[in-house]
Design a protein around this motif. Structure first.
Motif, PDB file in Angstrom:
ATOM      1  N   LEU A 235      -1.025   4.848  -4.334  1.00  0.00           N
ATOM      2  CA  LEU A 235      -0.277   4.318  -3.194  1.00  0.00           C
ATOM      3  C   LEU A 235      -0.053   5.425  -2.165  1.00  0.00           C
ATOM      4  N   ILE A 236       0.113   5.042  -0.910  1.00  0.00           N
ATOM      5  CA  ILE A 236       0.341   6.017   0.154  1.00  0.00           C
ATOM      6  C   ILE A 236       1.766   6.536   0.049  1.00  0.00           C
ATOM      7  N   LYS A 237       1.893   7.831  -0.214  1.00  0.00           N
ATOM      8  CA  LYS A 237       3.194   8.484  -0.382  1.00  0.00           C
ATOM      9  C   LYS A 237       3.614   9.195   0.907  1.00  0.00           C
TER      10      LYS A 237
ATOM     11  N   LEU B 124       0.806  -1.227   0.000  1.00  0.00           N
ATOM     12  CA  LEU B 124       0.000   0.000   0.000  1.00  0.00           C
ATOM     13  C   LEU B 124       0.834   1.270   0.000  1.00  0.00           C
ATOM     14  N   PHE B 125       2.152   1.144   0.235  1.00  0.00           N
ATOM     15  CA  PHE B 125       3.039   2.302   0.358  1.00  0.00           C
ATOM     16  C   PHE B 125       3.998   2.412  -0.826  1.00  0.00           C
ATOM     17  N   THR B 126       4.338   3.651  -1.180  1.00  0.00           N
ATOM     18  CA  THR B 126       5.400   3.836  -2.158  1.00  0.00           C
ATOM     19  C   THR B 126       6.721   3.420  -1.510  1.00  0.00           C
ATOM     20  N   GLU B 127       7.715   3.138  -2.307  1.00  0.00           N
ATOM     21  CA  GLU B 127       9.026   2.748  -1.781  1.00  0.00           C
ATOM     22  C   GLU B 127       9.616   3.869  -0.925  1.00  0.00           C
ATOM     23  N   ASP B 128       9.369   5.122  -1.307  1.00  0.00           N
ATOM     24  CA  ASP B 128       9.963   6.270  -0.611  1.00  0.00           C
ATOM     25  C   ASP B 128       8.967   6.991   0.312  1.00  0.00           C
ATOM     26  N   VAL B 129       7.976   6.262   0.845  1.00  0.00           N
ATOM     27  CA  VAL B 129       6.961   6.841   1.717  1.00  0.00           C
ATOM     28  C   VAL B 129       7.609   7.595   2.879  1.00  0.00           C
TER      29      VAL B 129
ATOM     30  N   LEU C  79      -3.649   9.891   5.316  1.00  0.00           N
ATOM     31  CA  LEU C  79      -3.038   9.177   4.192  1.00  0.00           C
ATOM     32  C   LEU C  79      -3.072  10.082   2.977  1.00  0.00           C
ATOM     33  N   GLN C  80      -1.920  10.274   2.330  1.00  0.00           N
ATOM     34  CA  GLN C  80      -1.856  11.070   1.108  1.00  0.00           C
ATOM     35  C   GLN C  80      -1.230  10.214   0.026  1.00  0.00           C
ATOM     36  N   TYR C  81      -1.842  10.235  -1.157  1.00  0.00           N
ATOM     37  CA  TYR C  81      -1.540   9.263  -2.205  1.00  0.00           C
ATOM     38  C   TYR C  81      -0.744   9.860  -3.367  1.00  0.00           C
TER      39      TYR C  81
END
Length: 139
Positions: free
Chosen positions: A105-107, A23-28, A98-100
């Motif tokens: 994806l969650i950034k 659910l998360f970006t790699e660089d969240v 949560l910001q996408y």
């Protein structure tokens, strides 16, 4: 089709750490109520979530709001999940913001909690968990 927010909420409520990974970006970026600088990266955030899922008692979401909000990268679709929980006997009332990214994806993930006594209890419990899991240095 379920939304990222719905999948996130379900994973947290079921305490399924593995279900959060996609659910998360790699660089969240994770902005914590108890640390000035954000935690960065999916691996670190999942480590923090491992601690949080063990730390919170009686965790439950009690509401949800959706819209857009400004981020460092500009406007983004956002969801606010309102929660209640306990930590070491202290009742907590808080929100998960949560910001996408463009792919949904969650950034950026931000947590805010109240009251101050609960923030302090949460900070102490999370710090101890992060040290115990080797995610941060003790001291």
């Amino acid at each position: 089709m379920t939304t990222t927010a719905e999948r996130f909420r379900e994973a947290v409520e079921k305490r399924e750490l593995g279900a959060l990974e996609g659910l998360f970006t790699e660089d969240v970026r994770f902005c914590s109520p108890v640390k000035f600088r954000p935690f960065e990266g999916r691996a670190m955030l999942l480590g923090v979530f491992g601690v949080l899922l063990r730390t919170f008692g009686d965790f439950r979401y009690v509401g949800e709001l959706a819209g857009t909000a400004d981020t460092a990268a500009g406007p983004a679709d956002s969801t606010v999940l309102i929660f209640r929980a306990t930590v070491n006997g202290k009742e907590i009332h808080g929100i998960d913001l949560l910001q996408y990214d463009e792919a949904g994806l969650i950034k950026e993930f931000t947590v805010m909690v109240r009251p101050q006594s609960a923030v302090q209890a949460l900070g102490e419990a999370v710090q101890a968990g992060l040290v115990a899991d080797g995610l941060v240095a003790g001291g």
